[in-house]
Design a protein around this motif. Structure first.
Motif, PDB file in Angstrom:
ATOM      1  N   SER A 148       8.043   3.026   0.421  1.00 32.14           N
ATOM      2  CA  SER A 148       7.651   2.996  -1.207  1.00 32.14           C
ATOM      3  C   SER A 148       6.220   2.830  -1.018  1.00 32.14           C
ATOM      4  N   VAL A 149       5.621   2.802  -1.790  1.00 35.22           N
ATOM      5  CA  VAL A 149       4.159   2.664  -2.252  1.00 35.22           C
ATOM      6  C   VAL A 149       3.532   1.211  -1.812  1.00 35.22           C
ATOM      7  N   LEU A 150       4.557   0.281  -2.574  1.00 31.83           N
ATOM      8  CA  LEU A 150       4.163  -1.103  -2.225  1.00 31.83           C
ATOM      9  C   LEU A 150       4.133  -1.510  -0.765  1.00 31.83           C
ATOM     10  N   ALA A 151       5.378  -1.060  -0.099  1.00 34.23           N
ATOM     11  CA  ALA A 151       5.507  -1.136   1.383  1.00 34.23           C
ATOM     12  C   ALA A 151       4.042  -0.667   2.127  1.00 34.23           C
ATOM     13  N   LEU A 152       3.823   0.508   1.687  1.00 32.40           N
ATOM     14  CA  LEU A 152       2.593   1.176   2.441  1.00 32.40           C
ATOM     15  C   LEU A 152       1.362   0.185   2.069  1.00 32.40           C
ATOM     16  N   LEU A 153       1.058  -0.265   0.892  1.00 35.18           N
ATOM     17  CA  LEU A 153      -0.068  -1.122   0.729  1.00 35.18           C
ATOM     18  C   LEU A 153      -0.055  -2.387   1.343  1.00 35.18           C
ATOM     19  N   ARG A 154       1.274  -2.843   1.749  1.00 39.60           N
ATOM     20  CA  ARG A 154       1.352  -4.171   2.327  1.00 39.60           C
ATOM     21  C   ARG A 154       1.074  -3.916   3.850  1.00 39.60           C
ATOM     22  N   GLN A 155       1.684  -2.648   4.298  1.00 42.95           N
ATOM     23  CA  GLN A 155       1.216  -2.505   5.798  1.00 42.95           C
ATOM     24  C   GLN A 155      -0.159  -2.310   5.817  1.00 42.95           C
ATOM     25  N   TRP A 156      -0.861  -1.792   4.887  1.00 39.66           N
ATOM     26  CA  TRP A 156      -2.471  -1.625   5.239  1.00 39.66           C
ATOM     27  C   TRP A 156      -3.266  -2.863   4.618  1.00 39.66           C
ATOM     28  N   GLN A 157      -2.614  -3.795   4.484  1.00 41.20           N
ATOM     29  CA  GLN A 157      -2.974  -5.295   4.206  1.00 41.20           C
ATOM     30  C   GLN A 157      -3.817  -5.246   2.912  1.00 41.20           C
ATOM     31  N   GLN A 158      -3.273  -4.521   1.692  1.00 44.09           N
ATOM     32  CA  GLN A 158      -4.139  -4.790   0.653  1.00 44.09           C
ATOM     33  C   GLN A 158      -3.633  -6.021  -0.129  1.00 44.09           C
ATOM     34  N   ARG A 160      -2.977  -8.895  -2.846  1.00 40.90           N
ATOM     35  CA  ARG A 160      -2.070  -9.260  -4.009  1.00 40.90           C
ATOM     36  C   ARG A 160      -2.748  -8.745  -5.174  1.00 40.90           C
ATOM     37  N   GLU A 161      -4.024  -9.423  -5.229  1.00 37.17           N
ATOM     38  CA  GLU A 161      -4.772  -8.920  -6.412  1.00 37.17           C
ATOM     39  C   GLU A 161      -5.000  -7.848  -6.510  1.00 37.17           C
ATOM     40  N   LEU A 162      -5.319  -7.021  -5.399  1.00 39.27           N
ATOM     41  CA  LEU A 162      -5.801  -5.604  -5.647  1.00 39.27           C
ATOM     42  C   LEU A 162      -4.504  -4.686  -5.983  1.00 39.27           C
ATOM     43  N   ILE A 163      -3.445  -5.103  -5.448  1.00 40.86           N
ATOM     44  CA  ILE A 163      -2.005  -4.279  -5.597  1.00 40.86           C
ATOM     45  C   ILE A 163      -1.936  -4.408  -7.215  1.00 40.86           C
ATOM     46  N   GLU A 164      -1.909  -5.756  -7.787  1.00 42.78           N
ATOM     47  CA  GLU A 164      -1.504  -6.009  -9.287  1.00 42.78           C
ATOM     48  C   GLU A 164      -2.552  -5.320 -10.222  1.00 42.78           C
ATOM     49  N   SER A 165      -3.988  -5.345  -9.965  1.00 37.06           N
ATOM     50  CA  SER A 165      -4.669  -5.163 -11.186  1.00 37.06           C
ATOM     51  C   SER A 165      -5.344  -3.412 -10.848  1.00 37.06           C
ATOM     52  N   PHE A 166      -4.959  -2.948  -9.624  1.00 37.34           N
ATOM     53  CA  PHE A 166      -5.479  -1.449  -9.286  1.00 37.34           C
ATOM     54  C   PHE A 166      -4.336  -0.510  -9.043  1.00 37.34           C
ATOM     55  N   TRP A 167      -3.732  -1.020  -7.822  1.00 38.44           N
ATOM     56  CA  TRP A 167      -2.901   0.346  -7.057  1.00 38.44           C
ATOM     57  C   TRP A 167      -1.685   0.153  -8.071  1.00 38.44           C
TER      58      TRP A 167
END
Length: 446
Positions: A148-158, A160-167
């Motif tokens: 999942s995109v969420l798993a990928l973003l967490r894998q690359w240490q994005q 939470r603020e960045l995930i919620e408001s941008f990604w």
């Protein structure tokens, strides 16, 4: 009994692209569309005495196949769109505003600069976004198996603020699938095409015409001008197949003989046409297995002086996700609010949804007067669900039947459900059909 060198079934963007390309090659294709107007899921509708789209779309500079085709129609492409270097603004009703703007630097430096200088993010979020962008540009962000995109973003240490408001808003806009379900493989494919080749690929292209005037109607005119034929209101009921080869199609008006058919219809319609043919059982199962995501577009007509500070804004903290100003279409005061995927808004009545979106816009822009008219368009099967592993389930343009080709955004384009994917697929099928016509089997009509 009528004959045609190539028959295209379906007048959406994939079918129109295939027919236009074949017509340009001198094959005089016949396009049959069951509806009363072309365009499929990207067509114009009427609202308040003006033409709007059944769903608000945004083009980007990386849509090379679509832009090339518009130029082939001899349309003034630079006048059809307002082209703007990447500039995304997402705002809370009361809170920080996130703004990302790309300078006129070569790719991928323009992306890296934009991420480093994004406003409304903490230093840590900007730094982590920059590291992700750098690794993406070095082709180091990859998936051995889809996730999942969420798993990928967490894998690359994005953060939470960045995930919620941008990604997350970006993922919904691109994939129309929740970030926790979206295929990282497809998401990365779009990011690479948009950001890693040319700076202009990431430009935002805001259309100045509704989708009918922009693409569908010029495509029809082009096809007919080149000697092809388009018939609306003509439903194909059956495929005529003998000895593993297409022989024709059957409509309410009789059979049309042909050795080449491009099926450019949605998966459910393709599955129905394949159902009575054992040779197409695997394709029928593939098409039947697709799941779908909705898109809601809420049009609100305000007094003509109302306008956004830029053509598009992201909305955070509510149901509405993106709002577009239709001023570019000459529709002053008309806004289109887009809500991707399902959610609690699907349980609201149209009146409730209009009221809720009106309140959200009022929170963002307290000085605005109330809207005067509104309309909700719900496309319950707007796109296929671009979930993890979807690429392995998508059918190819080739089928098990000689002379039968499959076109549509759901075929194996390595893109999520986009207009560019539909056009690309249609053009691929046109090339295959054209090649087959010029190397026909000897028993094509025996």
């Amino acid at each position: 009994m009528k004959q045609a060198p190539v028959v295209i079934v379906g007048g959406g963007w994939a079918g129109l692209a295939a027919a236009a390309d074949l017509a340009a090659r001198g094959l005089q294709p016949l396009l049959l569309e069951a509806g009363k107007q072309p365009g499929g899921r990207a067509r114009k509708v009427a609202f308040a005495g003006q033409a709007v789209d059944n769903g608000q779309h945004l083009f980007i500079g990386a849509y090379h196949h679509t832009l090339r085709l518009l130029k082939q129609f001899e349309l003034p492409v630079e006048e059809l769109f307002k082209r703007q270097p990447l500039h995304l603004t997402l705002q809370h009703p009361q809170g920080p505003k996130l703004s990302l703007r790309a300078p006129r630097l070569p790719a991928p430096l323009h992306l890296l600069w934009a991420l480093l200088n994004a406003q409304g993010l903490s230093t840590r979020s900007r730094w982590q976004a920059l590291k992700f962008g750098w690794r993406l540009s070095r082709h180091k962000v990859m998936t051995q198996t889809d996730q999942s995109v969420l798993a990928l973003l967490r894998q690359w240490q994005q953060p939470r603020e960045l995930i919620e408001s941008f990604w997350t808003p970006l993922c919904l806009a691109i994939m129309n699938t929740p970030v926790g379900d979206s295929s990282a493989e497809l998401f990365l494919s779009v990011l690479r095409d948009a950001f890693l080749h040319q700076r202009v690929d990431s430009d935002l292209l805001y259309a100045r015409r509704d989708l009918g005037h922009l693409f569908s109607e010029p495509a029809m005119q082009y096809i007919e001008h080149q000697g092809g034929e388009v018939q609306l209101g003509r439903r194909v009921l059956q495929l005529h197949i003998e000895q593993q080869q297409i022989r024709g199609i059957v409509t309410g008006g009789g059979e049309i003989r042909t050795s080449q058919v491009i099926l450019a219809v949605p998966p459910r319609a393709a599955a129905a046409l394949c159902e009575s043919h054992p040779e197409l059982a695997e394709l029928q199962q593939q098409c039947s297995a697709f799941e779908y995501e909705p898109i809601c577009t809420i049009y609100l007509q305000y007094p003509k002086q109302v306008q956004l500070p830029q053509p598009m804004l992201g909305l955070l903290g509510g149901l509405g996700q993106w709002v577009f100003d239709r001023r570019l279409y000459g529709q002053h005061g008309l806004l289109a609010v887009v809500i991707s995927t399902g959610g609690k808004h699907m349980r609201l009545t149209n009146a409730q949804l209009i009221s809720r979106i009106g309140e959200e816009l009022q929170n963002h822009f307290p000085h605005w007067p109330a809207h005067e008219q509104a309309m909700v368009i719900r496309e319950k099967r707007a796109t296929f669900a671009s979930r993890v592993g979807i690429n392995s389930q998508r059918p190819d343009n080739h089928t098990a039947i000689d002379g039968l080709w499959l076109a549509g955004d759901y075929t194996r384009t390595n893109y999520p459900a986009t207009l560019e994917g539909a056009v690309k697929s249609g053009l691929q099928c046109a090339t295959l059909a054209h090649r087959a016509v010029h190397t026909p089997r000897q028993d094509a009509f025996s």
